[in-house]
Motif scaffolding. Sequence first.
Motif, PDB file in Angstrom:
ATOM      1  N   MET A  16       0.837  -1.212   0.000  1.00 33.80           N
ATOM      2  CA  MET A  16       0.000   0.000   0.000  1.00 33.80           C
ATOM      3  C   MET A  16       0.868   1.257   0.000  1.00 33.80           C
ATOM      4  O   MET A  16       0.506   2.241  -0.621  1.00 33.80           O
ATOM      5  N   LEU A  31       0.675   4.443  -2.534  1.00 27.87           N
ATOM      6  CA  LEU A  31       0.437   5.830  -2.120  1.00 27.87           C
ATOM      7  C   LEU A  31       1.554   6.744  -2.610  1.00 27.87           C
ATOM      8  O   LEU A  31       1.316   7.901  -2.931  1.00 27.87           O
ATOM      9  N   ILE A  50       0.523   7.335  -6.140  1.00 27.06           N
ATOM     10  CA  ILE A  50      -0.686   8.180  -6.191  1.00 27.06           C
ATOM     11  C   ILE A  50      -0.309   9.637  -5.917  1.00 27.06           C
ATOM     12  O   ILE A  50      -0.757  10.550  -6.616  1.00 27.06           O
ATOM     13  N   LEU A 103      -8.728   4.745  -7.005  1.00 29.20           N
ATOM     14  CA  LEU A 103      -8.185   3.694  -6.141  1.00 29.20           C
ATOM     15  C   LEU A 103      -9.213   2.570  -6.042  1.00 29.20           C
ATOM     16  O   LEU A 103     -10.399   2.832  -5.788  1.00 29.20           O
ATOM     17  N   ARG A 157     -10.094  -1.140  -4.171  1.00 27.46           N
ATOM     18  CA  ARG A 157      -9.702  -2.027  -3.071  1.00 27.46           C
ATOM     19  C   ARG A 157     -10.616  -3.239  -2.996  1.00 27.46           C
ATOM     20  O   ARG A 157     -11.842  -3.105  -3.125  1.00 27.46           O
ATOM     21  N   VAL A 158     -10.034  -4.407  -2.785  1.00 33.22           N
ATOM     22  CA  VAL A 158     -10.833  -5.613  -2.568  1.00 33.22           C
ATOM     23  C   VAL A 158     -11.461  -5.475  -1.186  1.00 33.22           C
ATOM     24  O   VAL A 158     -10.755  -5.263  -0.196  1.00 33.22           O
ATOM     25  N   PHE A 201     -14.249  -2.045  -4.296  1.00 28.61           N
ATOM     26  CA  PHE A 201     -14.745  -0.678  -4.144  1.00 28.61           C
ATOM     27  C   PHE A 201     -13.794   0.262  -4.873  1.00 28.61           C
ATOM     28  O   PHE A 201     -12.576   0.224  -4.642  1.00 28.61           O
ATOM     29  N   GLU A 208     -12.948   4.295  -5.985  1.00 26.11           N
ATOM     30  CA  GLU A 208     -13.248   5.690  -5.643  1.00 26.11           C
ATOM     31  C   GLU A 208     -12.207   6.609  -6.256  1.00 26.11           C
ATOM     32  O   GLU A 208     -11.094   6.189  -6.582  1.00 26.11           O
ATOM     33  N   SER A 232      -8.670  12.252  -3.908  1.00 25.41           N
ATOM     34  CA  SER A 232      -8.445  13.691  -4.025  1.00 25.41           C
ATOM     35  C   SER A 232      -7.369  14.123  -3.044  1.00 25.41           C
ATOM     36  O   SER A 232      -7.055  13.404  -2.114  1.00 25.41           O
TER      37      SER A 232
END
Lengths: 292, 103
Positions: free
Chosen positions: B1, B5, B8, B20, B22-23, B98, B100, B103
């Motif tokens: 992760m 990041l 990102i 992003l 995520r399971v 999920f 999303e 920002s």
Amino acid sequence: MQGVLAAAYDCLRRDEAFAFATIIAMRDNAAAHAVPVGSKILVKADGSAIGDLGSPELNAAAATRLLHALNESRGGLWHCGVDGEAQRDDLTIYIDAFTRRPRMIIFGAVDFTRALVRVAKTLGYHVSVCDARGAFATAERFPEADDVIVDWPHRFLRGLTPRLGPSDAVCVLTHDEKFDIPALVEVLRTDAGYIGAMGSRRTNEKRRARLEAEGVGADQIDRLMAPIGIDIGARSPEETAIAICAEIIATRSATPVPSLRDSSGPIHRVAGHEDGDLTQCRVEDDDSSNAR
Amino acid sequence: MLDLLDEIERWLTEGHRVALARVIDVQGSSPRDPGAAMAVCETGEVRGSVAGGCVEGALVSEALKVLETGAARLCTFGYSDDEAFAVGLTCGGTIKIFLELVS
């Protein structure tokens, strides 16, 4: 990056444990909820929180859940009401938990160490190499290590914070009693999840006797994985590193594997010989060899 | 992760939009556990993974929709899906993801 993800990024960089919750779905009857899907709250180990899930009651319920997730280092789905009520499913929330990186401490700045550092880094460990001999324990020899420490292993362990825990591993590769024994006496007092020591079967017998003489209990000595690693016929430093890390993974997941500790016979076999010939290709079980 | 990041943060600093994924739930056999994550930049660059490589391609198009609309979404991949043959998990499991906008 802003908000909770920025806080998460900060925690990850500082290797601090945290957990965060994200609203991933809302039922139609929760459509009037104060915040949208995707809203988050993050909690650190000290209980401090950042973010908002839309109501003070829900934030408080989430903080309790998150602290629990953090302690168990386990996330998952949580269904609740818009104020965190149990037995409701107006909101679906996903919880992510992150612990600090597990540590691997390697005693002995030898060739096997360099290979082990590399494999341990691949597995995500924070890796420290410690050896009392300044000529060997240098950052140039172990560029991938997180830190290289010149100190007596037992002294280094006493000053270590936080204390070693179940997700941490210690590998003693020194091949030298005067470093090994005090280090192992100290390591066996910690809760480290994996403790392994390199050396031949004969070295290991002597080591057990020395530890007993130092007053270490038999149940504690039994935690020691020695000879270190699983029996896959590893020979080179790189192969040996894989055999050690495989044993560490199996210990963590409580999976039975053919550990060298639990077998007998030669640690190193000569290639091309079948099992029936083992007696002929038994290598000299001598402390001067680099037998594990 | 952390790697994700880092990337990102770099993409955002360069002014790109980033999604992003995520399971969040796994049923049956699946290569990765909940928490596995993948990031998609509007340039088409991808970091991380959510399975063994079998659904990542389809997930990129879902991520591009998120980048376009800004709205978060839930996706399910697996044999129970209508699109199972197109983007199912070869191992037979089902994963919920999920997505999303970051920002």
